[in-house]
Design a protein around this motif. Structure first.
Motif, PDB file in Angstrom:
ATOM      1  N   MET A   1     -13.500  17.304  27.764  1.00  0.00           N
ATOM      2  CA  MET A   1     -13.370  16.144  26.884  1.00  0.00           C
ATOM      3  C   MET A   1     -14.728  15.815  26.268  1.00  0.00           C
ATOM      4  O   MET A   1     -15.730  15.743  26.985  1.00  0.00           O
ATOM      5  N   THR A   2     -14.757  15.647  24.966  1.00  0.00           N
ATOM      6  CA  THR A   2     -15.987  15.274  24.274  1.00  0.00           C
ATOM      7  C   THR A   2     -15.739  14.022  23.437  1.00  0.00           C
ATOM      8  O   THR A   2     -14.593  13.698  23.098  1.00  0.00           O
ATOM      9  N   LEU A   3     -16.816  13.331  23.093  1.00  0.00           N
ATOM     10  CA  LEU A   3     -16.741  12.115  22.291  1.00  0.00           C
ATOM     11  C   LEU A   3     -17.577  12.297  21.026  1.00  0.00           C
ATOM     12  O   LEU A   3     -18.690  12.808  21.084  1.00  0.00           O
ATOM     13  N   GLN A   4     -17.019  11.867  19.895  1.00  0.00           N
ATOM     14  CA  GLN A   4     -17.742  11.884  18.625  1.00  0.00           C
ATOM     15  C   GLN A   4     -17.491  10.552  17.930  1.00  0.00           C
ATOM     16  O   GLN A   4     -16.639  10.433  17.058  1.00  0.00           O
ATOM     17  N   PRO A   5     -18.225   9.514  18.324  1.00  0.00           N
ATOM     18  CA  PRO A   5     -17.945   8.155  17.832  1.00  0.00           C
ATOM     19  C   PRO A   5     -18.111   8.024  16.336  1.00  0.00           C
ATOM     20  O   PRO A   5     -18.890   8.743  15.708  1.00  0.00           O
ATOM     21  N   ILE A   6     -17.388   7.058  15.760  1.00  0.00           N
ATOM     22  CA  ILE A   6     -17.444   6.842  14.318  1.00  0.00           C
ATOM     23  C   ILE A   6     -18.710   6.092  13.921  1.00  0.00           C
ATOM     24  O   ILE A   6     -19.049   6.037  12.727  1.00  0.00           O
ATOM     25  N   LEU A   7     -19.392   5.491  14.883  1.00  0.00           N
ATOM     26  CA  LEU A   7     -20.651   4.793  14.644  1.00  0.00           C
ATOM     27  C   LEU A   7     -21.719   5.372  15.556  1.00  0.00           C
ATOM     28  O   LEU A   7     -21.408   5.978  16.582  1.00  0.00           O
ATOM     29  N   PRO A   8     -22.997   5.204  15.222  1.00  0.00           N
ATOM     30  CA  PRO A   8     -24.060   5.673  16.125  1.00  0.00           C
ATOM     31  C   PRO A   8     -23.945   5.010  17.493  1.00  0.00           C
ATOM     32  O   PRO A   8     -23.522   3.860  17.608  1.00  0.00           O
ATOM     33  N   TRP A   9     -24.367   5.734  18.530  1.00  0.00           N
ATOM     34  CA  TRP A   9     -24.261   5.222  19.893  1.00  0.00           C
ATOM     35  C   TRP A   9     -24.992   3.897  20.058  1.00  0.00           C
ATOM     36  O   TRP A   9     -24.499   2.985  20.736  1.00  0.00           O
ATOM     37  N   TRP A  10     -26.173   3.792  19.436  1.00  0.00           N
ATOM     38  CA  TRP A  10     -26.968   2.577  19.613  1.00  0.00           C
ATOM     39  C   TRP A  10     -26.281   1.348  19.036  1.00  0.00           C
ATOM     40  O   TRP A  10     -26.582   0.211  19.424  1.00  0.00           O
ATOM     41  N   LEU A  11     -25.346   1.550  18.116  1.00  0.00           N
ATOM     42  CA  LEU A  11     -24.603   0.431  17.549  1.00  0.00           C
ATOM     43  C   LEU A  11     -23.254   0.244  18.232  1.00  0.00           C
ATOM     44  O   LEU A  11     -22.840  -0.899  18.509  1.00  0.00           O
ATOM     45  N   LEU A  12     -22.575   1.348  18.547  1.00  0.00           N
ATOM     46  CA  LEU A  12     -21.227   1.254  19.113  1.00  0.00           C
ATOM     47  C   LEU A  12     -21.240   0.710  20.541  1.00  0.00           C
ATOM     48  O   LEU A  12     -20.384  -0.110  20.911  1.00  0.00           O
ATOM     49  N   LEU A  13     -22.191   1.124  21.358  1.00  0.00           N
ATOM     50  CA  LEU A  13     -22.215   0.670  22.749  1.00  0.00           C
ATOM     51  C   LEU A  13     -22.415  -0.847  22.873  1.00  0.00           C
ATOM     52  O   LEU A  13     -21.683  -1.502  23.628  1.00  0.00           O
ATOM     53  N   PRO A  14     -23.381  -1.454  22.155  1.00  0.00           N
ATOM     54  CA  PRO A  14     -23.484  -2.919  22.236  1.00  0.00           C
ATOM     55  C   PRO A  14     -22.247  -3.638  21.725  1.00  0.00           C
ATOM     56  O   PRO A  14     -21.830  -4.656  22.299  1.00  0.00           O
ATOM     57  N   LEU A  15     -21.631  -3.113  20.638  1.00  0.00           N
ATOM     58  CA  LEU A  15     -20.407  -3.729  20.133  1.00  0.00           C
ATOM     59  C   LEU A  15     -19.285  -3.647  21.166  1.00  0.00           C
ATOM     60  O   LEU A  15     -18.533  -4.611  21.353  1.00  0.00           O
ATOM     61  N   THR A  16     -19.182  -2.511  21.832  1.00  0.00           N
ATOM     62  CA  THR A  16     -18.152  -2.354  22.861  1.00  0.00           C
ATOM     63  C   THR A  16     -18.384  -3.313  24.022  1.00  0.00           C
ATOM     64  O   THR A  16     -17.446  -3.969  24.511  1.00  0.00           O
ATOM     65  N   ALA A  17     -19.644  -3.391  24.476  1.00  0.00           N
ATOM     66  CA  ALA A  17     -19.966  -4.297  25.587  1.00  0.00           C
ATOM     67  C   ALA A  17     -19.663  -5.745  25.215  1.00  0.00           C
ATOM     68  O   ALA A  17     -19.086  -6.507  26.009  1.00  0.00           O
ATOM     69  N   ALA A  18     -20.033  -6.143  23.994  1.00  0.00           N
ATOM     70  CA  ALA A  18     -19.781  -7.516  23.559  1.00  0.00           C
ATOM     71  C   ALA A  18     -18.277  -7.807  23.493  1.00  0.00           C
ATOM     72  O   ALA A  18     -17.819  -8.882  23.901  1.00  0.00           O
ATOM     73  N   ALA A  19     -17.496  -6.848  22.968  1.00  0.00           N
ATOM     74  CA  ALA A  19     -16.050  -7.040  22.872  1.00  0.00           C
ATOM     75  C   ALA A  19     -15.409  -7.159  24.246  1.00  0.00           C
ATOM     76  O   ALA A  19     -14.534  -8.003  24.471  1.00  0.00           O
ATOM     77  N   LEU A  20     -15.841  -6.339  25.203  1.00  0.00           N
ATOM     78  CA  LEU A  20     -15.275  -6.397  26.556  1.00  0.00           C
ATOM     79  C   LEU A  20     -15.648  -7.692  27.269  1.00  0.00           C
ATOM     80  O   LEU A  20     -14.819  -8.282  27.974  1.00  0.00           O
ATOM     81  N   VAL A  21     -16.895  -8.136  27.087  1.00  0.00           N
ATOM     82  CA  VAL A  21     -17.307  -9.405  27.711  1.00  0.00           C
ATOM     83  C   VAL A  21     -16.502 -10.560  27.144  1.00  0.00           C
ATOM     84  O   VAL A  21     -16.023 -11.432  27.881  1.00  0.00           O
ATOM     85  N   PHE A  22     -16.333 -10.597  25.815  1.00  0.00           N
ATOM     86  CA  PHE A  22     -15.550 -11.668  25.194  1.00  0.00           C
ATOM     87  C   PHE A  22     -14.098 -11.620  25.658  1.00  0.00           C
ATOM     88  O   PHE A  22     -13.491 -12.665  25.948  1.00  0.00           O
ATOM     89  N   ALA A  53     -12.380   4.362  18.532  1.00  0.00           N
ATOM     90  CA  ALA A  53     -13.692   4.397  17.872  1.00  0.00           C
ATOM     91  C   ALA A  53     -14.609   5.449  18.478  1.00  0.00           C
ATOM     92  O   ALA A  53     -15.524   5.942  17.811  1.00  0.00           O
ATOM     93  N   PHE A  54     -14.374   5.824  19.731  1.00  0.00           N
ATOM     94  CA  PHE A  54     -15.204   6.845  20.380  1.00  0.00           C
ATOM     95  C   PHE A  54     -14.731   8.264  20.055  1.00  0.00           C
ATOM     96  O   PHE A  54     -15.384   9.235  20.418  1.00  0.00           O
ATOM     97  N   ARG A  55     -13.608   8.408  19.384  1.00  0.00           N
ATOM     98  CA  ARG A  55     -13.070   9.711  18.960  1.00  0.00           C
ATOM     99  C   ARG A  55     -13.064  10.752  20.091  1.00  0.00           C
ATOM    100  O   ARG A  55     -13.762  11.755  20.037  1.00  0.00           O
ATOM    101  N   PRO A  56     -12.261  10.545  21.118  1.00  0.00           N
ATOM    102  CA  PRO A  56     -12.174  11.560  22.174  1.00  0.00           C
ATOM    103  C   PRO A  56     -11.478  12.811  21.676  1.00  0.00           C
ATOM    104  O   PRO A  56     -10.630  12.762  20.778  1.00  0.00           O
ATOM    105  N   GLY A  57     -11.831  13.962  22.241  1.00  0.00           N
ATOM    106  CA  GLY A  57     -11.215  15.220  21.851  1.00  0.00           C
ATOM    107  C   GLY A  57     -11.623  16.332  22.789  1.00  0.00           C
ATOM    108  O   GLY A  57     -12.455  16.142  23.681  1.00  0.00           O
ATOM    109  N   ILE A  58     -11.039  17.499  22.577  1.00  0.00           N
ATOM    110  CA  ILE A  58     -11.379  18.676  23.370  1.00  0.00           C
ATOM    111  C   ILE A  58     -11.682  19.820  22.414  1.00  0.00           C
ATOM    112  O   ILE A  58     -11.217  19.818  21.272  1.00  0.00           O
ATOM    113  N   PRO A  59     -12.497  20.809  22.833  1.00  0.00           N
ATOM    114  CA  PRO A  59     -12.822  21.936  21.948  1.00  0.00           C
ATOM    115  C   PRO A  59     -11.572  22.662  21.487  1.00  0.00           C
ATOM    116  O   PRO A  59     -10.596  22.814  22.217  1.00  0.00           O
TER     117      PRO A  59
END
Length: 348
Positions: A1-22, A53-59
């Protein structure tokens, strides 16, 4: 399993953390209120969207999926020599450049394209985009430097801008291979040796140096900066006693040096040459063909499953909101007496 997010990691991870906390905070605040089903739906909606948003997939997958993960940079020589009339039937070299750029884009559906031009200086004409209409527009209006402004140019004038753009692309999406196509004639007119095209070896995964021109050379019309230069005079060679039309001759040795520095093949381009064979070699560092059927290796995407789940849950949530709105009734107005505007006394 691999991830290819639609946004850069430095932006997507804080957004994800904020959404989960809220989301967790809202669940805690409403845990004793009625409407448990609605809270579950909203929680599922958020989780489905975040997972998609993390775009999971396999080779594995098709050529189109693999091409869509490419960042392609076109580095185009726009010095005066690129209008030398020795491409095909006395067409300017830029005509071949335009054709090849769009042909390459057609072979890489879904990829992101950027255009960098250079003469005395380098400029980013188009940042990375999947909009091939914008690429077509930028390519169709490529023009050489105004002749009166030309003061000599270097074939590696774009090295710094290219390095910056490649580094930015790697930092934002390190999983996407970066292809570089350098299109020029190799003519060095700055009067000194070109600076080496020194790039981090990990920045360029494939591409090619494409050479235009002939050993016999071609004449070049001046670019006056006017809308139409069809009747413009030819650039003159004033290094001799009797001025004559200057000739530009391709320098394939210098183009091969650029190719060696970039770690990509050099290919001379003539009118009518297909791009498919060249691309097979150019993409060797980025994409590999399978031995079974010759298709390009990619990956199988699963994000659409979570996107579909989000759609279903969102639809259910919308229906619940509509149902609640229908249950709302306006408050009944009090009956008023015919005189004085006071409510009628029905008790006596």
């Amino acid at each position: 399993m691999t991830l290819q997010p639609i946004l850069p990691w430095w932006l997507l991870l804080p957004l994800t953390a904020a959404a989960l906390v809220f989301l967790g905070w809202r669940i805690l605040c409403e845990r004793r209120r009625p409407g448990r089903t609605g809270r579950i739906r909203r929680a599922l909606l958020v989780l489905f969207v975040l997972t998609a948003a993390f775009r999971p997939g396999i080779p594995g997958g098709s050529a189109q999926a693999a091409a869509a993960d490419l960042n392609v940079f076109f580095v185009v020589d726009t010095t005066s020599s690129m209008v030398a009339e020795d491409y095909g039937n006395a067409a300017p070299r830029l005509a071949g450049v335009r054709q090849d750029i769009m042909a390459i884009a057609g072979e890489l559906p879904g990829a992101r394209f950027s255009v960098i031009t250079f003469d005395t200086e380098a400029h980013v004409r188009m940042p990375l985009t999947t909009d091939t209409s914008a690429l077509d527009t930028i390519t169709s209006i490529l023009q050489p430097q105004v002749t009166s402004y030309a003061k000599g140019s270097s074939i590696t004038a774009a090295r710094q801008v290219l390095a910056e753009r490649l580094s930015a692309a790697r930092d934002s999406h390190p999983e996407r291979p970066r292809l570089v196509f350098y299109l020029g004639d190799g003519e060095q007119t700055s009067g000194k040796e070109p600076e080496p095209m020194a790039l981090d070896g990990e920045l360029v995964a494939g591409g090619a140096v494409l050479g235009y021109g002939t050993s016999g050379g071609g004449r070049m019309k001046e670019n006056t900066g006017m809308e139409s230069d069809d009747d413009a005079p030819y650039i003159q060679d004033r290094t001799v006693d009797a001025a004559k039309d200057a000739l530009s001759i391709i320098d394939e040795d210098r183009l091969r040096e650029v190719a060696a520095r970039l770690g990509v093949p050099y290919v001379h381009r003539s009118a009518g040459d297909p791009v498919s064979a060249m691309l097979q070699e150019a993409r060797a560092g980025a994409l590999e063909r399978t031995e079974q059927d010759g298709t390009l290796g990619g990956r199988t995407e699963f994000y659409w499953l979570f996107a579909a789940g989000a759609f279903v849950v969102g639809l259910a949530e919308l229906m619940g909101i509509i149902r609640q709105l229908r249950e709302v009734r306006p408050a009944a107005r009090p009956l008023r007496a015919a005189h004085g505007g006071q409510p009628k006394d029905t008790a006596g």
